[in-house]
Motif scaffolding. Structure first.
Motif, PDB file in Angstrom:
ATOM      1  N   THR A 129       0.844  -1.183   0.000  1.00  0.00           N
ATOM      2  CA  THR A 129       0.000   0.000   0.000  1.00  0.00           C
ATOM      3  C   THR A 129       0.889   1.246   0.000  1.00  0.00           C
ATOM      4  OG1 THR A 129      -0.088   0.027   2.420  1.00  0.00           O
ATOM      5  CG2 THR A 129      -1.836  -1.167   1.273  1.00  0.00           C
ATOM      6  N   SER A 167      -3.692   4.225  -0.372  1.00  0.00           N
ATOM      7  CA  SER A 167      -4.203   3.547  -1.560  1.00  0.00           C
ATOM      8  C   SER A 167      -3.429   2.257  -1.772  1.00  0.00           C
ATOM      9  CB  SER A 167      -4.068   4.447  -2.794  1.00  0.00           C
ATOM     10  OG  SER A 167      -2.699   4.732  -3.041  1.00  0.00           O
ATOM     11  N   SER A 183      -8.849   2.496  -1.131  1.00  0.00           N
ATOM     12  CA  SER A 183      -8.094   3.689  -0.786  1.00  0.00           C
ATOM     13  C   SER A 183      -8.898   4.508   0.214  1.00  0.00           C
ATOM     14  CB  SER A 183      -7.790   4.527  -2.034  1.00  0.00           C
ATOM     15  OG  SER A 183      -8.998   4.997  -2.617  1.00  0.00           O
TER      16      SER A 183
END
Length: 642
Positions: A491, A513, A592
């Protein structure tokens, strides 16, 4: 030894000429020991510059009078009777007194308690008394030991040591877990005992045990990975080598030289170029500093010179401790740090004395990079009522660090508003594991599932700005990872942090995200112990403690935002101690998330926010602050409207 009303201790048998004494040795057999005053007739040698690295404070928390009574504590527990010591020593000088110790005791179910017991360093006050240092008698009067008393104290230390080695004959070759954890400290103790007696006076069983301990520690297969443990190992080899070499041992010289080589490589692994010990916990920094001070002292005791980077990096550590000091004079709990006062060292005196002595650091805000610590405060004076904050970034989690990259803490006017998880020790493993996890800190976590787990990756400081009205920082993180057909993916997270003054505000912008599927992201805000909280709406929470208020408002959210909630959390101020506190969470669901959170030390009715055209306007307690949202995720305080 016998302690009378006058505080004197003296042997039952007065040694005049030849003395015949019966000594019960460690193995339990009674043997007749016929010695004369000529065997050892002089005081133990006076060692002015010892190679002995000391007793890690165990000689202070276990003073002579307590140890002679068989009591032991590692310092954080009530003293417990573990040993049977003779009231009077009747064995010949330089021989073991009949001492028995319950080495298997563990009344507190605490591995640290056991480890310090097996280190033998709790016997240190016996050795320092044997070395001629003053001791406090039963009446609290400071006494200078006589030659007789010095040898009697050493007799007790020898007796306990002999009993330990007889109880665990394989301790130097096949130690169990507790013995392995205390191995380096035990090696140091054995060298200190030999040096205090004088190598020529030390019995062969003692020098043999010391050499065996050094051999074990000198084997690369037994090298510790954690820097402070590795340094302690090298110190054990160094002090043993120096002491044995002083007695003419070629093996001792070999151990000394090997330790010098290893210590040279350990410096870079233990103190960074920014002067921050690499344990990732301020609480271990003073210990690391003390270790390298010991290294320098042991070098001198060996007739060597500690030069170059060792004194330079060691001297830089107190500045880190000063900046890591909260307004209450205690070290900030980050990583495995307990609540404790900042030690007064050359360079940390001002912080350690809460501004009473010394000189304040020149910088109000200090960024320690690459180690990954930001500490800032409103001012150094007045000390106790200042506001204070921290931001974490830096290398992957290691040693005594926690999964706290991008986390913040905040103190306003000397009062905690957001706190770290703390350190409970190593015995309560489930709680310890939780306290180290991301969700125990003030950051954004993601609910994990099989194949999607917290990742240990470097967090970078991307931007920073310090001014009279606000300090701003931008950090990133690759906090979670997952496997794909093309390898690991992570991430991407960014956190912009702005700490404003006049009025006090903490504004945090989080962007995350890259999750492989929809997950629940959670902003965590951990309140101090004793604070209560009320959810006033899906994006607003008010926290209360007495007459103090903290309001938390989520301003900008993605479409997947979920209502604010309160969760149970824990805060651990020290070993074996923990309390419940409140974790305010702002969740969001999706691959996200994005959110801005405003935190102010005011009641909810005194805080309003609005967002328009990339400018966040906050009114707190009647004062207006305008904050710009930058394209890179950072935050900037804008000029006040005219």
């Amino acid at each position: 030894m016998r302690f009378g009303g006058s505080g004197r201790f003296s042997p039952l048998v007065t040694r005049l000429g030849a003395v015949v004494a019966v000594a019960v040795l460690a193995g339990g057999a009674a043997v007749s020991s016929a010695t004369s005053a000529a065997a050892i007739s002089t005081p133990p040698p006076t060692v002015t510059t010892p190679a002995c690295p000391g007793y890690s404070g165990q000689n202070n928390v276990n003073p002579f009078i307590k140890v002679a009574g068989g009591l032991y504590t590692p310092g954080n527990r009530t003293a417990y009777k573990v040993a049977t010591m003779p009231a009077s020593v009747t064995t010949a000088w330089g021989t073991p007194a009949p001492v028995t110790v319950s080495w298997g005791a563990n009344p507190y179910n605490d591995i640290s308690w056991q480890s310090w017991l097996h280190s033998l360093k709790w016997l240190g006050a016996l050795v320092t008394t044997g070395g001629g240092r003053t001791f406090l008698d039963a009446g609290g009067v400071s006494r200078v030991p006589t030659t007789e008393q010095r040898w009697d104290a050493l007799g007790l230390a020898l007796g306990a040591t002999k009993h330990y080695l007889a109880t665990y004959p394989k301790v130097a070759t096949a130690p169990n877990a507790v013995q392995a954890s205390s191995f380096a400290h035990r090696a140091q103790f054995l060298s200190c005992l030999i040096e205090t007696m004088g190598p020529a006076n030390a019995p062969s069983w003692l020098t043999t045990a010391a050499a065996a301990h050094a051999a074990y520690l000198n084997a690369p297969a037994h090298y510790a990975a954690i820097p402070n443990q590795a340094i302690d190992q090298a110190l054990g080899v160094l002090s043993t080598g120096c002491v044995l070499a002083a007695g003419g041992s070629a093996t001792g010289r070999a151990y000394r030289n090997a330790a010098i080589t290893r210590l040279g490589t350990l410096l870079d692994a233990s103190i960074g170029p920014d002067g921050v010990p690499l344990e990732q916990a301020p609480g271990y920094s003073a210990y690391m500093y003390a270790l390298w001070v010991k290294v320098t002292a042991s070098y001198k005791g060996c007739g060597l010179s500690a030069s170059g980077a060792i004194p330079v990096r060691t001297a830089a550590v107190p500045a880190f401790l000063a900046h890591a000091t909260r307004p209450d004079g205690k070290l900030l709990q980050l990583g495995d740090t307990v609540t404790e006062a900042t030690p007064s060292l050359p360079g940390s005196e001002y912080a350690a004395s809460s501004g009473a002595t010394g000189t304040a650091p020149a910088q109000r805000v200090k960024i320690f990079s690459p180690s990954g610590f930001v500490f800032g405060r409103s001012s150094w004076y007045p000390f106790g009522s200042a506001s204070f904050y921290s931001v974490r970034f830096g290398p992957p989690v290691a040693h005594h660090g926690h999964s706290d990259r991008t986390a913040v803490t905040w103190v306003v006017g000397g009062q905690d508003r957001l706190v770290d998880s703390g350190h409970v020790g190593y015995a309560l493993t489930d709680l310890r594991n939780w306290l180290r996890r991301p969700e125990a800190h003030n950051l954004v976590s993601a609910d994990e599932y099989v194949g999607f787990r917290a990742a240990y990756r470097t967090s970078n400081l991307l931007a920073s700005s310090v001014s009279d009205t606000a300090d701003s920082f931008l950090v990133d993180a690759q906090a979670y990872g997952y496997n794909t057909s093309s390898g690991m993916k992570y991430t991407a997270q960014r956190r912009g942090v702005l700490i404003a003054r006049d009025p006090d505000l903490l504004v945090v912008r989080d962007l995350a995200s890259g999750a492989p599927k929809s997950v629940t992201w959670r902003q965590h805000w951990h309140l101090p112990v004793g604070w209560g909280a009320t959810v006033l709406g899906p994006n607003r929470v008010e926290a209360v403690s007495g007459g103090s208020r903290t309001t938390l408002v989520r301003v900008m959210t993605d479409r997947g935002s979920q209502p604010a909630l309160l969760a149970r959390s824990y805060q651990a101020p020290g070993i074996g101690s923990y309390q419940r506190n409140v974790d305010v969470q702002f969740p969001a669901v999706g691959t996200s998330m994005g959110a801005i959170t405003v935190i102010a030390p005011v009641a909810s009715g005194s805080l309003t926010t609005s967002l328009s055209a990339g400018v966040l306007t906050v009114v707190s307690g009647g004062s207006t602050v305008r904050i710009g949202l930058n394209a890179n995720g950072s935050l900037t305080r804008l000029a006040d409207p005219t």
